[in-house]
Enzyme design. Sequence first.
Site, mmCIF file in Angstrom:
data_model
loop_
_atom_site.group_PDB
_atom_site.id
_atom_site.type_symbol
_atom_site.label_atom_id
_atom_site.label_comp_id
_atom_site.label_asym_id
_atom_site.label_seq_id
_atom_site.Cartn_x
_atom_site.Cartn_y
_atom_site.Cartn_z
ATOM 1 C CD GLU A 10 -5.785 5.275 5.660
ATOM 2 O OE1 GLU A 10 -5.800 6.007 6.667
ATOM 3 O OE2 GLU A 10 -4.715 4.890 5.143
ATOM 4 C CG ASN A 34 10.684 -14.602 1.208
ATOM 5 O OD1 ASN A 34 10.389 -14.177 0.116
ATOM 6 N ND2 ASN A 34 10.072 -14.192 2.295
ATOM 7 N N GLY A 35 9.270 -16.808 3.471
ATOM 8 C CA GLY A 35 7.881 -17.263 3.479
ATOM 9 C C GLY A 35 7.488 -17.711 4.869
ATOM 10 C CE LYS A 91 6.091 2.710 6.779
ATOM 11 N NZ LYS A 91 4.725 2.932 6.283
ATOM 12 C CD GLU A 98 -0.160 9.663 4.354
ATOM 13 O OE1 GLU A 98 0.637 9.808 5.292
ATOM 14 O OE2 GLU A 98 -0.862 8.649 4.223
ATOM 15 N NE ARG A 133 12.329 -10.143 -0.716
ATOM 16 C CZ ARG A 133 11.168 -10.251 -1.329
ATOM 17 N NH1 ARG A 133 10.822 -9.371 -2.250
ATOM 18 N NH2 ARG A 133 10.346 -11.227 -1.042
ATOM 19 C CB CYS A 181 13.396 -13.134 4.268
ATOM 20 S SG CYS A 181 12.613 -13.442 5.846
ATOM 21 C CD1 TRP A 213 8.809 -9.528 7.612
ATOM 22 C CD2 TRP A 213 9.791 -7.593 8.057
ATOM 23 N NE1 TRP A 213 7.863 -8.686 8.110
ATOM 24 C CE2 TRP A 213 8.426 -7.496 8.397
ATOM 25 C CE3 TRP A 213 10.614 -6.479 8.261
ATOM 26 C CZ2 TRP A 213 7.869 -6.334 8.906
ATOM 27 C CZ3 TRP A 213 10.050 -5.328 8.777
ATOM 28 C CH2 TRP A 213 8.699 -5.265 9.086
ATOM 29 C CE LYS A 251 -2.145 6.521 3.127
ATOM 30 N NZ LYS A 251 -2.479 5.902 4.358
ATOM 31 C CG HIS A 287 -25.800 17.849 10.682
ATOM 32 N ND1 HIS A 287 -27.020 18.302 11.148
ATOM 33 C CD2 HIS A 287 -25.968 16.520 10.444
ATOM 34 C CE1 HIS A 287 -27.878 17.291 11.207
ATOM 35 N NE2 HIS A 287 -27.261 16.206 10.778
HETATM 36 C C1 F6R Z 1 -0.224 7.364 7.156
HETATM 37 C C2 F6R Z 1 0.701 6.808 8.109
HETATM 38 C C3 F6R Z 1 0.642 7.259 9.515
HETATM 39 C C4 F6R Z 1 0.802 6.058 10.467
HETATM 40 C C5 F6R Z 1 0.909 6.534 11.918
HETATM 41 C C6 F6R Z 1 0.965 5.365 12.883
HETATM 42 O O1 F6R Z 1 -0.051 6.827 5.879
HETATM 43 O O2 F6R Z 1 1.519 5.996 7.762
HETATM 44 O O3 F6R Z 1 -0.543 7.942 9.793
HETATM 45 O O4 F6R Z 1 -0.297 5.217 10.303
HETATM 46 O O5 F6R Z 1 2.061 7.318 12.074
HETATM 47 O O6 F6R Z 1 2.057 4.550 12.619
HETATM 48 P P1 F6R Z 1 2.133 3.090 13.181
HETATM 49 O O7 F6R Z 1 1.025 2.301 12.566
HETATM 50 O O8 F6R Z 1 3.488 2.595 12.774
HETATM 51 O O9 F6R Z 1 1.966 3.178 14.670
#
Ligand code: F6R
Length: 608
Positions: free
Chosen positions: A481, A101-102, A603, A488, A28, A2, A75, A485, A504
């Site tokens: 993963e 916050n915490g 996001k 993307e 935050r 928060c 948050w 990263k 293979h």
């Molecule tokens: C990659 C990324 C996406 C999310 C995916 C699922 O860095 O952020 O691949 O992981 O869109 O999102 P959530 O976890 O919010 O369901």
Amino acid sequence: MCGIIGIVSDKGNIKGRIIEGLKRLEYRGYDSAGVAIKTDSKIFVHKKKGKVYQMEEELKGANFPSRVGIGHTRWATHGEPSDPNSHPHSDCRGEITLAHNGIIENYQELKEELRGKGHRFRSQTDSEVIAHLLEEYTGEGANFLDALKRTVNRLEGSFALVILNSKEDALYFARKDSPLVLGLGEGENFAASDVPAFLPWTNRVIFLENGEMGKLTPSGVEIYKFSGEKIDKPPTTITWSLAQAEKSGYKHFMLKEIHEQAKAIGDTVNPRINRDRNSVVIEELPISPTEINHILIIACGTSYHAGLVGKFYLEEIAGIKTEVDYASEFRYRKPVLPPSTLTIAVSQSGETADTIGALRKARQGSKSLAICNVLGSSITREADATLYTHAGPEISVASTKAFTTQLSLLLLLALYLGRERGIITPEQEADLVSKLLALPSKIEQMLRSQEEKIRQIGIEISSYRNALYLGRHLNYPIALEGALKLKEISYIHAEGYPAGEMKHGPIALIDESLPTVFIATESKVLDKVRSNMEEIKSRRGRIVSLISGKQPAIEELSDGVIRVPQVDEYLYPIINIIPLQLVAYYAADFLGHDVDQPRNLAKSVTVE
Ligand code: F6R
């Protein structure tokens, strides 16, 4: 996570400046907002679910002649986002008001104790107990600083606090494991979660350490240790611009969030550990551990990769057959769910449309559990039960700290189920729990020693058009993963593959123009991974290796080496992804990309 702020000033405009500061802390959290302002000998409180600008609208025209006030932007972690759960929180008489916050880990027992003494609670939050504890101790005749000292010494967990009482034009504060910074102005002083909150008014700051508390007046600052010893801390002058300061001096939110992982893992794990036995406490399961016959994990993207690691944990530690599916695939299949299936939906945002769709389908034939970072989000409302990760808000589109907290929680779940089902002994559980508790400090140690080397490797990778990531067993999902990263945020094509599968097919791609990142930390399959390296080397491929311990043969084969600390085999996925996040970050940054908001991505993917 928060945002909190407190201002004590002879210059006025307390309300306007608290709101302005809160707007700069909204990164935050923004589930609710609130202010408390002392006028004469009364404290006025206004708090509401919603964003700071909504509160600002409601307070338009309200004028408070005042020298001291506090504010909070939330948050949510304990108690859904709602008006009563918003901060600030007050004692029974409304004479003590605070913003926190915490996470207070022992709030249930404190609440019981205080209820027994007649205190009345108005919210479901962990934070409210602090106001009542202060009331209890000031009621016993202690001065406010003494009461604060007694209070902080009873709290377990993390806290940054700003506190008002109706008798003084003063602001009290305390800090343990949540950030708190003091700002020293002329005829006014500030306390806040982060420097940008007060940067327009002063750049002379004191960064508080854990275990420090004190009192601010318009003209003075007193700082004490929780033991009561008075200390002197000289201010430092910061030269950040406002934009830099919002990221705590980091160039991007992604870099900041990568660095927050040690704390995020601690915040997720600590509240679930019974310290007497180092055993895992999980009370939310919608089905008894011994009844579960099969687990289905559904998720997307990075959360799906967390699910793949979770499969290893749940099968090897809890002995339960586990299947992992892309939510977008599962929702349109005719799934066969064995009786007594537990479905686990893993999601940072809790709003991913495909995961919601898959969860709805799975709920027709199974009990469901969400692993989620956002309190009150759609997935948590639809699932039968939820385990929360406490990563705090993830602002950068590329997910980092959500992933490592998901892995930590999946490991805790496997340990809990394994113990309850008699697959592991309490001693085995305690051993792994103690190693997990030590992981945050190992992560910090790795960042300190390796980040510059990782940056150089990231820059080198940025000069290629393609990259291959290979790992095996627990580290195969980490290869996936790591590659995700890189692609993307740097837009370099990257392929994650199980190392043993390379022969293979993908081996045909290997030449000097394709670098391979090997996850080669200690494991029972390390010799086999090393043989894969030989195969690449003999085809002139460049090799970057992630290693732990002494691995002279692997170092010999590698063109670049990143060292991670030695940890338990089950913890390597959690620590290994962090350098790979950084490789992607530094490659993308070197190429000049918008790291926090990569092209074409959002996001929260709330569409199919
Ligand atoms: C990659 C990324 C996406 C999310 C995916 C699922 O860095 O952020 O691949 O992981 O869109 O999102 P959530 O976890 O919010 O369901």
